[in-house]
Enzyme design. Sequence first.
Site, PDB file in Angstrom:
ATOM      1  N   HIS A 224       0.741  -1.491  -0.123  1.00 12.08           N
ATOM      2  CA  HIS A 224       0.097  -0.056  -0.016  1.00 12.08           C
ATOM      3  C   HIS A 224       0.727   1.366   0.337  1.00 12.08           C
ATOM      4  O   HIS A 224       0.467   2.057  -1.163  1.00 12.08           O
ATOM      5  CB  HIS A 224      -0.989   0.090   1.238  1.00 12.08           C
ATOM      6  CG  HIS A 224      -1.068   1.273   1.693  1.00 12.08           C
ATOM      7  ND1 HIS A 224      -2.694   1.751   0.629  1.00 12.08           N
ATOM      8  CD2 HIS A 224      -1.335   2.220   2.975  1.00 12.08           C
ATOM      9  CE1 HIS A 224      -2.921   3.214   1.343  1.00 12.08           C
ATOM     10  NE2 HIS A 224      -2.622   3.120   2.689  1.00 12.08           N
TER      11      HIS A 224
ATOM     12  N   HIS B  23       4.233   7.787   5.213  1.00 17.09           N
ATOM     13  CA  HIS B  23       2.600   7.936   5.588  1.00 17.09           C
ATOM     14  C   HIS B  23       2.412   7.281   6.839  1.00 17.09           C
ATOM     15  O   HIS B  23       1.540   7.319   7.829  1.00 17.09           O
ATOM     16  CB  HIS B  23       1.897   8.758   5.183  1.00 17.09           C
ATOM     17  CG  HIS B  23       0.770   7.313   3.920  1.00 17.09           C
ATOM     18  ND1 HIS B  23       1.293   6.842   3.178  1.00 17.09           N
ATOM     19  CD2 HIS B  23      -0.686   7.052   4.306  1.00 17.09           C
ATOM     20  CE1 HIS B  23       0.636   5.452   3.557  1.00 17.09           C
ATOM     21  NE2 HIS B  23      -0.888   6.249   3.349  1.00 17.09           N
ATOM     22  N   ASP B  24       2.602   5.347   6.710  1.00 10.68           N
ATOM     23  CA  ASP B  24       1.876   5.193   7.572  1.00 10.68           C
ATOM     24  C   ASP B  24       3.537   3.847   8.944  1.00 10.68           C
ATOM     25  O   ASP B  24       2.634   3.083   8.748  1.00 10.68           O
ATOM     26  CB  ASP B  24       1.627   3.474   6.780  1.00 10.68           C
ATOM     27  CG  ASP B  24      -0.610   4.373   6.318  1.00 10.68           C
ATOM     28  OD1 ASP B  24      -0.460   5.026   6.850  1.00 10.68           O
ATOM     29  OD2 ASP B  24      -0.412   3.340   5.566  1.00 10.68           O
TER      30      ASP B  24
ATOM     31  N   HIS C 255      -1.251   6.660  14.846  1.00 12.07           N
ATOM     32  CA  HIS C 255      -0.089   6.559  14.163  1.00 12.07           C
ATOM     33  C   HIS C 255       0.805   7.563  13.260  1.00 12.07           C
ATOM     34  O   HIS C 255       1.284   7.291  13.112  1.00 12.07           O
ATOM     35  CB  HIS C 255      -0.687   5.127  13.202  1.00 12.07           C
ATOM     36  CG  HIS C 255      -1.579   5.874  12.406  1.00 12.07           C
ATOM     37  ND1 HIS C 255      -2.587   5.747  12.177  1.00 12.07           N
ATOM     38  CD2 HIS C 255      -1.139   5.675  10.669  1.00 12.07           C
ATOM     39  CE1 HIS C 255      -3.438   5.928  11.606  1.00 12.07           C
ATOM     40  NE2 HIS C 255      -2.192   6.298   9.729  1.00 12.07           N
TER      41      HIS C 255
ATOM     42  N   ASP D  89      -6.110   4.765  -2.827  1.00 15.02           N
ATOM     43  CA  ASP D  89      -4.710   3.383  -3.333  1.00 15.02           C
ATOM     44  C   ASP D  89      -5.797   2.151  -2.633  1.00 15.02           C
ATOM     45  O   ASP D  89      -5.821   0.834  -3.108  1.00 15.02           O
ATOM     46  CB  ASP D  89      -3.567   3.128  -2.501  1.00 15.02           C
ATOM     47  CG  ASP D  89      -2.280   2.039  -2.681  1.00 15.02           C
ATOM     48  OD1 ASP D  89      -2.209   1.334  -3.713  1.00 15.02           O
ATOM     49  OD2 ASP D  89      -2.672   1.204  -1.283  1.00 15.02           O
TER      50      ASP D  89
ATOM     51  N   ARG E  47      -9.802   9.261 -13.607  1.00 18.22           N
ATOM     52  CA  ARG E  47     -10.822  10.052 -13.688  1.00 18.22           C
ATOM     53  C   ARG E  47     -10.455  11.981 -13.209  1.00 18.22           C
ATOM     54  O   ARG E  47     -10.229  12.362 -13.033  1.00 18.22           O
ATOM     55  CB  ARG E  47     -11.959  10.302 -13.621  1.00 18.22           C
ATOM     56  CG  ARG E  47     -13.618  11.078 -14.008  1.00 18.22           C
ATOM     57  CD  ARG E  47     -14.727  11.313 -13.978  1.00 18.22           C
ATOM     58  NE  ARG E  47     -15.576  11.625 -14.688  1.00 18.22           N
ATOM     59  CZ  ARG E  47     -16.007  12.127 -16.126  1.00 18.22           C
ATOM     60  NH1 ARG E  47     -15.260  10.634 -16.777  1.00 18.22           N
ATOM     61  NH2 ARG E  47     -16.579  13.032 -16.261  1.00 18.22           N
TER      62      ARG E  47
ATOM     63  N   VAL F 181     -16.409  -4.949   5.225  1.00 20.80           N
ATOM     64  CA  VAL F 181     -15.058  -5.505   4.741  1.00 20.80           C
ATOM     65  C   VAL F 181     -14.655  -5.894   6.968  1.00 20.80           C
ATOM     66  O   VAL F 181     -14.222  -6.461   6.862  1.00 20.80           O
ATOM     67  CB  VAL F 181     -13.727  -5.364   4.167  1.00 20.80           C
ATOM     68  CG1 VAL F 181     -12.669  -6.310   4.614  1.00 20.80           C
ATOM     69  CG2 VAL F 181     -14.476  -5.616   2.469  1.00 20.80           C
ATOM     70  N   TYR F 182     -14.164  -4.607   6.919  1.00 21.97           N
ATOM     71  CA  TYR F 182     -13.933  -4.030   8.140  1.00 21.97           C
ATOM     72  C   TYR F 182     -14.246  -4.222   9.238  1.00 21.97           C
ATOM     73  O   TYR F 182     -13.419  -4.429  10.128  1.00 21.97           O
ATOM     74  CB  TYR F 182     -13.212  -2.070   7.452  1.00 21.97           C
ATOM     75  CG  TYR F 182     -11.978  -1.848   6.039  1.00 21.97           C
ATOM     76  CD1 TYR F 182     -11.860  -2.762   5.870  1.00 21.97           C
ATOM     77  CD2 TYR F 182     -12.217  -1.053   5.712  1.00 21.97           C
ATOM     78  CE1 TYR F 182     -10.522  -2.277   4.589  1.00 21.97           C
ATOM     79  CE2 TYR F 182     -11.651  -0.405   4.778  1.00 21.97           C
ATOM     80  CZ  TYR F 182     -11.004  -1.039   4.176  1.00 21.97           C
ATOM     81  OH  TYR F 182     -10.493  -0.609   2.554  1.00 21.97           O
ATOM     82  N   THR F 183     -15.966  -3.843   9.223  1.00 25.68           N
ATOM     83  CA  THR F 183     -16.172  -4.110  10.379  1.00 25.68           C
ATOM     84  C   THR F 183     -17.094  -4.889   9.833  1.00 25.68           C
ATOM     85  O   THR F 183     -18.211  -5.261  10.926  1.00 25.68           O
ATOM     86  CB  THR F 183     -16.501  -2.841  10.870  1.00 25.68           C
ATOM     87  OG1 THR F 183     -17.783  -3.260   9.368  1.00 25.68           O
ATOM     88  CG2 THR F 183     -16.247  -1.810  10.734  1.00 25.68           C
TER      89      THR F 183
END
Length: 406
Positions: free
Chosen positions: A13, A53-54, A80, A146, A165, A201-203
Amino acid sequence: MVYPGAVHSRFEHSLGVYWLAGKAVDTIKTYQGFELDIEHSDIQTVKLAGLLHDVGHGPFSHSFEREFLPLVLNGFKWCHEDMSVKMIDYIVDEHNIDIGTERLKKVKEMITASHEHTPTKSMVEKHFLYDIVANGRNGIDVDKFDYIVRDSRACGLGCNFQFERLMETMRVIGDEICYRAKDYLTIHKLFATRADLHRTVYTHAKVKAIELMVTDALLKANDSLGISSSIHQPAEFWKLDDSILRRIEISTEPELKESRDLILRIRRRELYQFCNEFSVPKDKMEHFNKITPQDIVCSQKAGGVTLKEEDIAVSNVKIDLTRERNNPLECIKFFKDYESDETFPIQDDRISHLLPAFYQDMIVRVYSKKPELVDAVSEAFENFQLKTYGKKAQVHATPEKKKRRT
């Protein structure tokens, strides 16, 4: 553990954000480089911010930050993004990296731009560059470009949001990245797709069950392994990653047995049992307080199984379009065409009456940590809803099959 194809890493990522950040600033330079005085160093700075950044994420990323740490830090605030800044300083010092002080400062400011309340002097100059990686003004940034596409593909979901776009048609006006009015629905699709990923997905109910179990495993191992103390020491923090579970799993220390047993349950798929959920009514959202296991325990009827707080896990899931109960598109400046320098906001009811009138969901989910307590926890959860809202807010009763499990 729920979507088997989602084995991509945060490193991939970060490479994607690095590439997209460079592409974004290159596109702006192609059309407005002379006008905006974009230099090669600006491009390199934005790309570095995308790459780094992560680096401040802990094991299991947002679960570590939002579930585990708040339970052990006693009110100490940690995020973070701030840890990324500390890690960058550590990396530069530890490896004697030759980078100018001013550029390093800008890289760190670009990473924290999404939650920085007071712009510094360097952020005031060419402020549009700070909107590319982590956009605090309206939430449109290459970080989302991303992970939305990458996560959708990895989980086998369709994704009809096309960031290309927006990248091709964006324009800087008044030191801010603006978008064509005709791209309104494309931008809405960005936020809607993100919200859909959070919901599906995430939850996902099973994802949250495993997340709750991982959090409990880390909590039980924290005193022995000093997991939380590493956030104050970059030299130790970089060693902490998802392999912490494996470290616990193969250990023989008696003090890690409870944590080991939880991880074994995850491997065996003996998960915390999802009992039920409800969506908080719209008129109750403003004054909503997070539901706790204590709330459920206090709602059980006398005479049945006696529940304890440690038998129950509660997940309060907030899903929005990035701006709480507000419409993020109202923060975006649009322009008519490339011949005009005029910018303006757009109200969504001027585009379509099919767009949402409300921009946030709050879902309360309750889990039983023991399968034999599903019936008792479900009943207490229903009683809580009746006591709080005067009705059952859940859509349907907990399935009888699940209640009969032992």
